[in-house]
Design a protein around this motif. Structure first.
Motif, PDB file in Angstrom:
ATOM      1  N   THR A 105       0.850  -1.184   0.000  1.00 53.77           N
ATOM      2  CA  THR A 105       0.000   0.000   0.000  1.00 53.77           C
ATOM      3  C   THR A 105       0.884   1.232   0.000  1.00 53.77           C
ATOM      4  O   THR A 105       1.812   1.333   0.817  1.00 53.77           O
ATOM      5  CB  THR A 105      -0.916   0.017   1.239  1.00 53.77           C
ATOM      6  N   HIS A 136      -1.799   0.525   9.697  1.00 54.69           N
ATOM      7  CA  HIS A 136      -2.990   1.144   9.119  1.00 54.69           C
ATOM      8  C   HIS A 136      -4.186   0.217   9.304  1.00 54.69           C
ATOM      9  O   HIS A 136      -4.149  -0.946   8.867  1.00 54.69           O
ATOM     10  CB  HIS A 136      -2.770   1.422   7.630  1.00 54.69           C
ATOM     11  N   ARG A 138      -7.232  -0.339   7.992  1.00 56.54           N
ATOM     12  CA  ARG A 138      -7.864  -1.026   6.863  1.00 56.54           C
ATOM     13  C   ARG A 138      -6.927  -2.067   6.267  1.00 56.54           C
ATOM     14  O   ARG A 138      -7.329  -3.192   5.962  1.00 56.54           O
ATOM     15  CB  ARG A 138      -8.289  -0.011   5.794  1.00 56.54           C
ATOM     16  N   GLU A 139      -5.664  -1.687   6.114  1.00 54.54           N
ATOM     17  CA  GLU A 139      -4.690  -2.639   5.575  1.00 54.54           C
ATOM     18  C   GLU A 139      -4.482  -3.803   6.553  1.00 54.54           C
ATOM     19  O   GLU A 139      -4.350  -4.962   6.135  1.00 54.54           O
ATOM     20  CB  GLU A 139      -3.358  -1.939   5.304  1.00 54.54           C
ATOM     21  N   PHE A 141      -6.632  -5.134   8.633  1.00 50.00           N
ATOM     22  CA  PHE A 141      -7.771  -6.050   8.543  1.00 50.00           C
ATOM     23  C   PHE A 141      -7.636  -6.949   7.316  1.00 50.00           C
ATOM     24  O   PHE A 141      -7.862  -8.162   7.380  1.00 50.00           O
ATOM     25  CB  PHE A 141      -9.077  -5.258   8.473  1.00 50.00           C
TER      26      PHE A 141
END
Length: 254
Positions: A105, A136, A138-139, A141
């Motif tokens: 990412t 992070h 979202r990353e 998860f």
């Protein structure tokens, strides 16, 4: 359970085995390496799930030095897995290994997984993954899901993943890992609970997850294990380790 009750490694009469597994973020060996070695040796692990292994100049030599000092061998990982590393004792027989880089990412650190399939004596094959999830949310998860996918892809009935999850048990990534796997501390608490920061631990962000058919006998921070000094735990690195004893069934015969 008393601190002295951490089971030792052994082979049982029924062919099942007890293995000690240690998960440890070692911050690229930037702290007190001698203290780190003393902690690992005192834990007497069969498997070590390392995070933040050396990744740059002469990283293989650094990993080999740590393995040699702790009477272990390098199993897989390191820079080729973006930091996660697996070490094992000579008790292990290695079926296969694979280092996996996860999608990058933009603006985040590269992450990866060190994976292997091992056996101990006449035990069934055990699939293992060392991981260090993103800062992070979202990353992180998404990467938790990738750990689960990799465990499934190993093709073994018995699996263990361990590492620096970078969030506490109420976080979505942690909960995703624990949904289908046993959170070692929650199942068989032993020793200390919190892993960060080492001087005044108040967060449990490092964990071991065992597949449903692995028996977790004990799991926690070895803060009062014989041979583990509090001073060494504080100076070895910026996380406390998680030590577990696991029972793996004997291999089945056709």
């Amino acid at each position: 359970m008393s601190i002295s009750a951490m089971p030792n490694s052994r082979t049982n009469p029924d062919g099942s085995v007890v293995v000690r597994a240690l998960s440890y973020n070692i911050r690229s060996l930037r702290d007190d390496e001698d203290a780190l070695v003393r902690v690992i040796r005192a834990c007497a692990p069969d498997l070590v799930f390392i995070q933040e292994a050396p990744r740059f100049f002469r990283w293989r030599k650094h990993a080999a030095r740590l393995a040699s000092k702790t009477d272990l061998v390098v199993l897989s990982g390191g820079a080729t897995a973006a930091g996660p590393l697996l070490l094992c004792s000579l008790r292990a027989t290695v079926d296969r290994t694979e280092d996996v880089l996860l999608p990058l990412t933009r603006g985040q650190h590269r992450r990866g997984l060190a994976t292997a399939v091992v056996r101990f004596g006449g035990s069934a094959p055990l699939g293992v993954v060392s991981c260090h999830l993103s800062l992070h949310p979202r990353e992180r998860f998404a990467q938790a899901g990738m750990v689960l996918d990799r465990l499934a892809a190993l093709g073994t009935a018995y699996t263990v993943a361990a590492g620096d999850i970078n969030e506490e048990p109420d976080g979505p990534g942690f909960r995703r890992l624990a949904a289908g796997h046993q959170d070692g501390w929650a199942v068989a608490p032993w020793g200390g609970e919190h892993t960060f920061p080492p001087g005044a631990p108040r967060k449990r962000i490092d964990a071991l997850f065992a597949g449903p058919d692995v028996e977790v006998l004990a799991c926690g921070v070895p803060s009062r294990l014989p041979g583990v000094a509090e001073a060494d735990l504080r100076t070895a690195t910026d996380h406390l380790p998680v030590l577990a004893a696991l029972r793996i069934p004997a291999a089945t015969t056709a």
